[in-house]
Motif scaffolding. Structure first.
Motif, PDB file in Angstrom:
ATOM      1  N   SER A  40      10.781   4.072  -9.054  1.00  0.00           N
ATOM      2  CA  SER A  40       9.747   4.963  -8.141  1.00  0.00           C
ATOM      3  C   SER A  40       8.209   4.650  -8.918  1.00  0.00           C
ATOM      4  CB  SER A  40       9.974   6.546  -8.447  1.00  0.00           C
ATOM      5  OG  SER A  40      10.204   6.769  -9.549  1.00  0.00           O
ATOM      6  N   ALA A  41       7.270   5.427  -8.044  1.00  0.00           N
ATOM      7  CA  ALA A  41       6.110   5.114  -8.601  1.00  0.00           C
ATOM      8  C   ALA A  41       5.502   4.978 -10.021  1.00  0.00           C
ATOM      9  CB  ALA A  41       4.955   5.671  -7.799  1.00  0.00           C
ATOM     10  N   PHE A  42       6.197   6.136 -10.809  1.00  0.00           N
ATOM     11  CA  PHE A  42       5.894   6.342 -12.197  1.00  0.00           C
ATOM     12  C   PHE A  42       6.429   5.295 -13.140  1.00  0.00           C
ATOM     13  CE2 PHE A  42       9.910   8.502 -12.065  1.00  0.00           C
ATOM     14  CZ  PHE A  42      10.596   8.307 -13.433  1.00  0.00           C
ATOM     15  N   ALA A  72      15.423 -10.252  -5.790  1.00  0.00           N
ATOM     16  CA  ALA A  72      15.033  -9.484  -4.637  1.00  0.00           C
ATOM     17  C   ALA A  72      14.043  -8.433  -4.994  1.00  0.00           C
ATOM     18  CB  ALA A  72      16.233  -8.781  -4.179  1.00  0.00           C
ATOM     19  N   PHE A  73      13.098  -8.254  -4.058  1.00  0.00           N
ATOM     20  CA  PHE A  73      11.897  -7.244  -4.622  1.00  0.00           C
ATOM     21  C   PHE A  73      11.678  -6.732  -3.229  1.00  0.00           C
ATOM     22  CE2 PHE A  73       7.859  -5.946  -5.410  1.00  0.00           C
ATOM     23  CZ  PHE A  73       7.693  -5.470  -6.940  1.00  0.00           C
ATOM     24  N   MET A  74      12.392  -5.536  -2.886  1.00  0.00           N
ATOM     25  CA  MET A  74      12.088  -4.855  -1.553  1.00  0.00           C
ATOM     26  C   MET A  74      11.027  -3.590  -1.963  1.00  0.00           C
ATOM     27  SD  MET A  74      15.802  -5.192   0.152  1.00  0.00           S
ATOM     28  CE  MET A  74      16.969  -5.033  -1.114  1.00  0.00           C
ATOM     29  N   VAL A  75      10.128  -3.509  -0.986  1.00  0.00           N
ATOM     30  CA  VAL A  75       9.220  -2.622  -1.019  1.00  0.00           C
ATOM     31  C   VAL A  75       9.152  -1.551  -0.100  1.00  0.00           C
ATOM     32  CG1 VAL A  75       6.460  -2.284  -1.232  1.00  0.00           C
ATOM     33  CG2 VAL A  75       7.626  -4.413  -1.968  1.00  0.00           C
ATOM     34  N   PHE A  76       9.182  -0.377  -0.314  1.00  0.00           N
ATOM     35  CA  PHE A  76       9.284   0.741   0.518  1.00  0.00           C
ATOM     36  C   PHE A  76       8.005   1.787   0.354  1.00  0.00           C
ATOM     37  CE2 PHE A  76      13.520  -0.347  -0.744  1.00  0.00           C
ATOM     38  CZ  PHE A  76      13.909  -0.735   0.406  1.00  0.00           C
ATOM     39  N   ASP A  77       7.474   1.907   1.375  1.00  0.00           N
ATOM     40  CA  ASP A  77       6.107   2.894   1.515  1.00  0.00           C
ATOM     41  C   ASP A  77       6.751   4.314   1.794  1.00  0.00           C
ATOM     42  OD1 ASP A  77       6.203   3.251   4.086  1.00  0.00           O
ATOM     43  OD2 ASP A  77       4.479   1.871   4.486  1.00  0.00           O
ATOM     44  N   GLN A 130       0.906  -1.289   0.089  1.00  0.00           N
ATOM     45  CA  GLN A 130       0.085   0.032   0.096  1.00  0.00           C
ATOM     46  C   GLN A 130       0.807   1.080   0.080  1.00  0.00           C
ATOM     47  OE1 GLN A 130      -3.250  -0.259   0.477  1.00  0.00           O
ATOM     48  NE2 GLN A 130      -3.718  -2.470   1.000  1.00  0.00           N
ATOM     49  N   ASP A 131       0.261   2.202  -0.745  1.00  0.00           N
ATOM     50  CA  ASP A 131       0.860   3.595  -0.717  1.00  0.00           C
ATOM     51  C   ASP A 131       2.793   3.403  -0.895  1.00  0.00           C
ATOM     52  OD1 ASP A 131       0.869   6.320  -0.468  1.00  0.00           O
ATOM     53  OD2 ASP A 131       1.458   6.194   1.674  1.00  0.00           O
ATOM     54  N   THR A 132       2.884   2.483  -2.010  1.00  0.00           N
ATOM     55  CA  THR A 132       4.245   2.478  -2.197  1.00  0.00           C
ATOM     56  C   THR A 132       4.880   3.314  -3.039  1.00  0.00           C
ATOM     57  OG1 THR A 132       3.859  -0.017  -2.549  1.00  0.00           O
ATOM     58  CG2 THR A 132       5.741   0.867  -3.414  1.00  0.00           C
ATOM     59  N   GLN A 133       6.278   3.817  -2.095  1.00  0.00           N
ATOM     60  CA  GLN A 133       7.201   4.912  -2.778  1.00  0.00           C
ATOM     61  C   GLN A 133       7.952   4.348  -3.635  1.00  0.00           C
ATOM     62  OE1 GLN A 133       9.924   8.311  -0.830  1.00  0.00           O
ATOM     63  NE2 GLN A 133       9.326   6.346   0.373  1.00  0.00           N
ATOM     64  N   ALA A 134       8.727   3.218  -3.438  1.00  0.00           N
ATOM     65  CA  ALA A 134       9.632   2.858  -4.294  1.00  0.00           C
ATOM     66  C   ALA A 134       9.749   1.176  -3.952  1.00  0.00           C
ATOM     67  CB  ALA A 134      10.979   3.370  -3.589  1.00  0.00           C
ATOM     68  N   VAL A 135      10.416   0.486  -5.171  1.00  0.00           N
ATOM     69  CA  VAL A 135      10.754  -0.711  -5.146  1.00  0.00           C
ATOM     70  C   VAL A 135      12.082  -1.100  -5.569  1.00  0.00           C
ATOM     71  CG1 VAL A 135      10.101  -3.254  -5.860  1.00  0.00           C
ATOM     72  CG2 VAL A 135       8.368  -1.371  -5.695  1.00  0.00           C
ATOM     73  N   GLN A 136      12.943  -1.623  -4.845  1.00  0.00           N
ATOM     74  CA  GLN A 136      14.253  -1.915  -5.191  1.00  0.00           C
ATOM     75  C   GLN A 136      14.298  -3.297  -5.618  1.00  0.00           C
ATOM     76  OE1 GLN A 136      16.945   0.069  -4.534  1.00  0.00           O
ATOM     77  NE2 GLN A 136      18.298  -1.189  -5.566  1.00  0.00           N
ATOM     78  N   VAL A 137      14.311  -3.574  -6.993  1.00  0.00           N
ATOM     79  CA  VAL A 137      14.430  -4.734  -7.668  1.00  0.00           C
ATOM     80  C   VAL A 137      15.873  -5.238  -7.938  1.00  0.00           C
ATOM     81  CG1 VAL A 137      13.645  -6.094  -9.943  1.00  0.00           C
ATOM     82  CG2 VAL A 137      12.491  -3.950  -8.868  1.00  0.00           C
ATOM     83  N   GLY A 138      16.035  -6.582  -7.542  1.00  0.00           N
ATOM     84  CA  GLY A 138      17.559  -7.085  -7.816  1.00  0.00           C
ATOM     85  C   GLY A 138      18.549  -6.847  -6.816  1.00  0.00           C
ATOM     86  N   GLY A 139      17.925  -6.289  -5.513  1.00  0.00           N
ATOM     87  CA  GLY A 139      19.010  -5.946  -4.522  1.00  0.00           C
ATOM     88  C   GLY A 139      19.451  -4.825  -4.703  1.00  0.00           C
ATOM     89  N   PRO A 140      20.663  -4.303  -3.651  1.00  0.00           N
ATOM     90  CA  PRO A 140      21.298  -3.191  -3.698  1.00  0.00           C
ATOM     91  C   PRO A 140      22.115  -2.869  -5.276  1.00  0.00           C
ATOM     92  CG  PRO A 140      21.836  -4.295  -1.595  1.00  0.00           C
ATOM     93  CD  PRO A 140      20.902  -5.155  -2.587  1.00  0.00           C
ATOM     94  N   SER A 141      22.525  -3.945  -5.797  1.00  0.00           N
ATOM     95  CA  SER A 141      23.102  -4.004  -7.041  1.00  0.00           C
ATOM     96  C   SER A 141      22.199  -3.696  -8.294  1.00  0.00           C
ATOM     97  CB  SER A 141      24.165  -4.961  -7.311  1.00  0.00           C
ATOM     98  OG  SER A 141      23.615  -6.264  -7.261  1.00  0.00           O
ATOM     99  N   ARG A 177      22.805   6.487  -7.235  1.00  0.00           N
ATOM    100  CA  ARG A 177      22.324   6.995  -8.366  1.00  0.00           C
ATOM    101  C   ARG A 177      20.934   6.984  -8.792  1.00  0.00           C
ATOM    102  NH1 ARG A 177      25.233   3.695 -12.024  1.00  0.00           N
ATOM    103  NH2 ARG A 177      23.237   2.527 -12.226  1.00  0.00           N
ATOM    104  N   ASP A 178      20.347   5.953  -8.477  1.00  0.00           N
ATOM    105  CA  ASP A 178      18.884   5.953  -8.580  1.00  0.00           C
ATOM    106  C   ASP A 178      18.236   6.778  -7.655  1.00  0.00           C
ATOM    107  OD1 ASP A 178      19.157   4.206 -10.684  1.00  0.00           O
ATOM    108  OD2 ASP A 178      18.420   2.292  -9.655  1.00  0.00           O
ATOM    109  N   THR A 179      18.461   6.776  -6.495  1.00  0.00           N
ATOM    110  CA  THR A 179      18.208   7.448  -5.387  1.00  0.00           C
ATOM    111  C   THR A 179      18.051   8.827  -5.491  1.00  0.00           C
ATOM    112  OG1 THR A 179      19.449   6.730  -3.760  1.00  0.00           O
ATOM    113  CG2 THR A 179      17.677   5.472  -3.700  1.00  0.00           C
ATOM    114  N   ILE A 180      19.214   9.249  -5.750  1.00  0.00           N
ATOM    115  CA  ILE A 180      19.461  10.806  -6.128  1.00  0.00           C
ATOM    116  C   ILE A 180      18.819  11.197  -7.164  1.00  0.00           C
ATOM    117  CG2 ILE A 180      21.175  12.686  -6.579  1.00  0.00           C
ATOM    118  CD1 ILE A 180      23.521  10.820  -5.216  1.00  0.00           C
TER     119      ILE A 180
END
Ligand code: SF4
Length: 674
Positions: free
Chosen positions: A524-526, A542-547, A508-519, A625-628
Motif C-alpha cells: 500500500s502507499a505507505f 510482475a508489477f501491477m499498479v492499482f489506482d 498517478q494516485d496509486t493505491q496499491a502495487v502487487q509485486v511478484g504476481g498473485p503469489s 492476507r495482504d489486502t485484508i
C-alpha cells in the motif's frame, strides 16, 4: 438471427456425453422460427437453419443454466486424424512416451481436439494404457477431449485485462457470435472462453486463437470485425496482420536489455575458462535465480555438477505463468541468443549434453522464431558437436511447448511435464539437481537467470556483483501493467524503490502495487519507499499498479479465482481450500457475507500455508492476507452492515422455480400462502 422468446427451459446434465433438453414452453410459436423444435433434443437430432438459430439464441441467452450444450453440434464432430497422420507424428517423436505432451499437442494442432480413437493408437504405440494417456491429456487446459469450435477464442483473464475491459469485449463477441462463454456454438464454428493471463498485460486486452495466434490491444471495433471474420470462416492468414503484432515495450533498459553482444561472444568467454573457473565466476557474481525463489545459481550448478548420473541436463523454465509477468516474453523475443548462451554455459559448467526449454503454451507463437535462432546457432557451431571447436563439448537444445498449466512453472511439475506426464509437483527431496529429468541431475533456471549468466561470462562475476545491493546483485526486469501511462518492461538495478518505478511508468494516485504476481506481495502507499531486493521486496517480475478507483476486494477475488482454477487438485488442502476461499469471497461479493467470513479467510490462509503440497497452495492466500490487512474497508464495504448476520431467504431461493414454471402470481410467493 431470430431471437427465440422461450420463457422457460430445463435441462438434464450431460451424462455420458449426451445432453437432453426439455422445452417447457413452445418456441415454435415465436416469430422467426420456421419449424417447431422437437420436444427432446439429442446430439443426433437433425435441425434446420431456423431451428439452429433458436438453439443458438437459447444458448447465448444462457437459458441452460450451466448444463452442457456441446452435444448440440448438428454437424458431425471433426473427424479423427488419419492413421497416416498419427503414424507420422509418432515416427517424428520415435514413439517415445516421454514426448507424450508434445505428441498430443501436435495431434490437436492437426484436428482441433483429441479424439479417443487417436489417443488409443498413441497409447498402444508408446506402451501406455488409454486411461493413462487420457489422464495426461485431461490435466492440461489447452487439450480438448471433446470437439471444440473450429475457431477457439480464449480471452486473457488477468485482473489487468479486466481493468482494460476484457469482460465487456468478451460479452460483445459472444453476443455477436451467438455463443455463451465456455460453450461451443450450435454449428460448431466457434467457442469462446477465458484463460489465465497470456503474458500480454502491457498491450491488453488480449486473446488467443486456436492456442497459436495472439491478438493484442482489443477494442470494440476489433471485436466487431473479429466476429465477422469468424462468421464468414475467413482463414486466419487473411486477418489483419497488425492484430498479431506484439510490441516489446522496453521502457527502461540496463545491462540485460541494453546490450546485444555478438551471439557467440559470451560463450567464447566462458569456454576460455575451464568449467570450474566459470563456476567460480558465477559464484563471485552472487547471482540468484530470477524465477522467484532466489536460490543461489552457483550453488545449484555446483550441486548438480557434483551429482552422479549417466548424463546431466540443463532446463530453461520459460513457463512464465505468474499473472502480470511478461518480461521473459521480451527476453525470448529480443535476446534469445543470450538465453541460449546462458544454457550452454550452464552445460559447460555441469557437463550436460542435453538442454530443454519449457516454453509456456501461451507463447507458442514464439516457437518458430526460437527454432530459427537455434538453427542459426547450430550453423555457427554454438550448438551441436564440438562447440566452438572444443572437442568433447557437445550440447544441443530442444523446445518443449506447455499446454496451459500454471503449476508447471514449479520446477518439479515442469520436469514431470517434460517427461510426458501430468504436471503434478514431486515430493522433494530429492531435488532436481540430483534427480531431475528422467532421473538425471538437472539444473532448472529461469530465462532471465540464463540471460544474466551470459552477461557474467562476458564481463565477469565482480562486475555483476558491483551492481545492485550486497545481497541482491545485478539488475531485475519488471513487467509493469495496470493503472499507469507507460506499461511495459523496465530493468533496474536491485535496490530501486517502488516509488521510483511508479514515477517512471507514469502512475498517478496509486493505491496499491502487487509485486511478484498473485503469489507475491501487495504493497500500500505507505510502503512505496521499500526497495526491490531479496532482502526487502523480492519479485519474480510482475508489477501491477492499482489506482484509488480500484476495489482491492475485487482484485483479491480475481486472484482467488485464478488459484482455484489453477490448483492441480493433487492435494486436498489446496483443492478444497482454494474452492472454499472462492466461495467465501463470492458470498461477500453478493452482499451475503459477514465479518465471520473475513475471519474464516484468515483461518484458511493459515491452513493452506502449512498443509499444501507445493508453493501454489501455500501462496494462494497471499493476496487475501495482504489486502485484508491493508485494505480492510474494501472488504467491509461488501458487508450489508458490520453487524450483518446472514440468513436464508427461502422465498428468494424459490425464484428459480417460479421462473421455470412461468409463475409470478401472488400465491407463488411464500408470504401470500395461507
Ligand atoms: Fe496441486 Fe495445489 Fe497441491 Fe500444489 S498445492 S500439489 S497445485 S493441489
Amino acid at each position: 438471427m431470430a431471437a427465440a422468446r422461450v420463457t422457460a427451459v430445463s435441462g438434464s446434465p450431460c451424462l455420458a456425453g449426451l445432453t437432453q433438453i426439455r422445452l417447457v414452453a413452445d418456441a415454435a410459436a415465436k416469430p422467426g422460427i420456421g419449424q417447431p423444435l422437437p420436444r427432446r433434443l439429442a446430439p443426433s437430432t437433425s435441425l434446420d437453419a431456423c431451428q439452429r438459430s433458436t438453439v443458438a439464441a437459447l444458448h447465448s441467452a444462457r437459458c441452460f443454466g450451466g448444463h452442457c450444450i456441446t452435444a448440440f453440434h448438428d454437424t458431425p464432430p471433426a473427424s479423427a486424424a488419419s492413421a497416416a497422420d498419427v503414424q507420422a507424428l509418432l515416427a517424428r517423436h520415435g514413439a517415445d512416451r516421454h514426448a507424450l505432451v508434445q505428441i498430443l499437442r501436435e495431434l490437436q494442432a492437426l484436428h482441433g481436439w483429441l479424439p479417443r480413437e487417436n489417443l488409443a493408437k498413441i497409447a498402444s504405440a508408446v506402451g501406455l494404457t488409454l486411461a493413462h494417456v487420457e489422464g495426461v491429456a485431461g490435466f492440461y487446459r489447452f487439450f480438448h477431449l471433446r470437439p471444440v469450435g473450429a475457431y477457439r477464442v480464449l480471452f486473457s483473464d488477468n485482473v489487468t485485462d479486466r481493468m482494460l475491459g476484457s469482460e465487456a469485449l468478451m460479452a460483445d463477441l459472444c453476443r455477436r457470435l451467438g455463443v455463451a462463454p465456455g460453450r461451443v456454438s450450435a454449428d460448431g464454428l466457434v467457442s469462446v472462453d477465458r484463460t489465465s493471463c497470456t503474458g500480454l498485460g502491457d498491450q491488453g486486452p488480449a486473446l488467443l486463437v486456436n492456442h497459436h495466434h495472439v491478438i493484442t490491444r482489443l477494442d470494440a471495433s476489433r471485436v466487431a470485425l473479429l466476429a465477422d471474420l469468424i462468421r464468414h470462416r475467413v482463414p486466419m492468414g487473411e486477418w489483419p496482420a497488425s492484430w498479431f503484432e506484439v510490441q516489446d515495450n522496453i521502457r527502461r533498459a540496463d545491462v540485460l536489455l541494453a546490450e546485444s553482444p555478438t551471439p557467440g561472444a559470451a560463450l567464447a568467454a566462458a569456454l576460455a575458462r575451464d568449467p570450474k573457473a566459470m563456476l567460480a565466476e558465477v559464484q563471485r557474481s552472487n547471482l540468484r535465480g530470477r524465477g522467484g525463489a532466489g536460490f543461489a545459481t552457483a550453488m545449484k550448478w555446483e550441486l548438480c555438477r557434483r551429482a552422479s548420473g549417466a548424463e546431466h541436463v540443463v532446463v530453461c523454465n520459460a513457463d512464465e505463468g505468474e499473472p502480470g509477468t511478461f518480461k521473459d516474453r521480451v527476453l525470448l523475443t529480443r535476446h534469445a541468443d543470450a538465453v541460449f548462451n546462458g544454457m550452454t554455459i550452464g552445460a559447460w559448467v555441469i557437463g550436460a549434453r542435453r538442454g530443454l526449454v519449457y516454453l509456456r503454451g501461451e507463447y507458442r507463437y514464439l516457437l518458430e522464431h526460437l527454432q530459427a535462432v537455434l538453427q542459426r546457432r547450430r550453423e555457427a557451431k554454438l550448438l551441436g558437436a564440438s562447440i566452438l571447436g572444443r572437442e568433447g563439448f557437445d550440447f544441443d537444445i530442444e523446445i518443449h511447448v506447455g499446454a496451459g498449466a500454471y503449476v508447471c512453472g514449479e520446477e518439479s511439475s515442469l520436469i514431470e511435464s517434460l517427461e510426458g506426464e501430468r504436471g503434478t509437483p514431486r515430493i522433494r527431496p530429492p531435488f532436481p539437481v540430483e534427480h531431475g529429468y528422467l532421473g538425471y541431475p538437472t539444473i532448472v533456471n529461469n530465462v532471465e537467470t540464463f540471460c544474466a549468466a551470459s552477461r557474467i561470462a562476458l564481463h565477469g562475476g565482480d562486475w555483476w556483483a558491483g551492481i545492485g545491493t550486497k545481497k541482491s546483485s545485478g539488475t531485475k526486469i519488471h513487467s509493469v501493467s495496470g493503472d499507469c501511462e507507460r506499461p511495459g518492461i523496465y530493468e533496474y538495478p536491485f535496490g530501486t524503490s517502488i516509488a521510483r518505478i511508479l514515477e517512471d511508468c507514469g502512475a498517478q494516485d496509486t493505491q496499491a502495487v502487487q509485486v511478484g504476481g498473485p503469489s507475491g506481495v501487495c504493497l500500500s502507499a505507505f510502503e512505496f519507499g521499500r526497495r526491490i531486493a531479496f532482502e526487502d521486496v523480492p519479485t519474480a517480475g510482475a508489477f501491477m499498479v492499482f489506482d484509488r478507483s480500484r476495489d482491492m476486494f475485487e482484485v483479491a477475488r480475481g486472484f482467488a479465482h485464478f488459484f482455484a482454477h489453477e490448483s492441480c487438485g493433487f492435494c486436498t488442502p489446496c483443492r478444497v481450500g482454494t474452492a472454499l476461499v472462492v466461495k467465501r469471497l463470492d458470498k461477500l461479493a453478493a452482499g451475503q457475507g459477514s465479518r465471520h467470513d473475513i475471519d474464516v479467510l484468515f483461518e484458511l490462509d493459515k491452513l493452506m500455508h502449512t498443509a499444501t503440497h507445493c508453493g501454489l497452495g501455500a501462496s494462494a492466500c497471499n493476496p487475501l492476507r495482504d489486502t485484508i490487512l491493508k485494505f480492510r474497508p474494501a472488504y467491509e464495504r461488501h458487508l450489508r452492515s458490520l453487524h450483518f448476520e446472514p440468513g436464508f431467504d427461502l422465498d428468494a431461493e424459490l425464484s428459480i422455480g417460479r421462473r421455470m414454471t412461468g409463475r409470478d402470481d401472488a400465491l407463488a410467493h411464500l408470504e401470500n400462502r395461507p
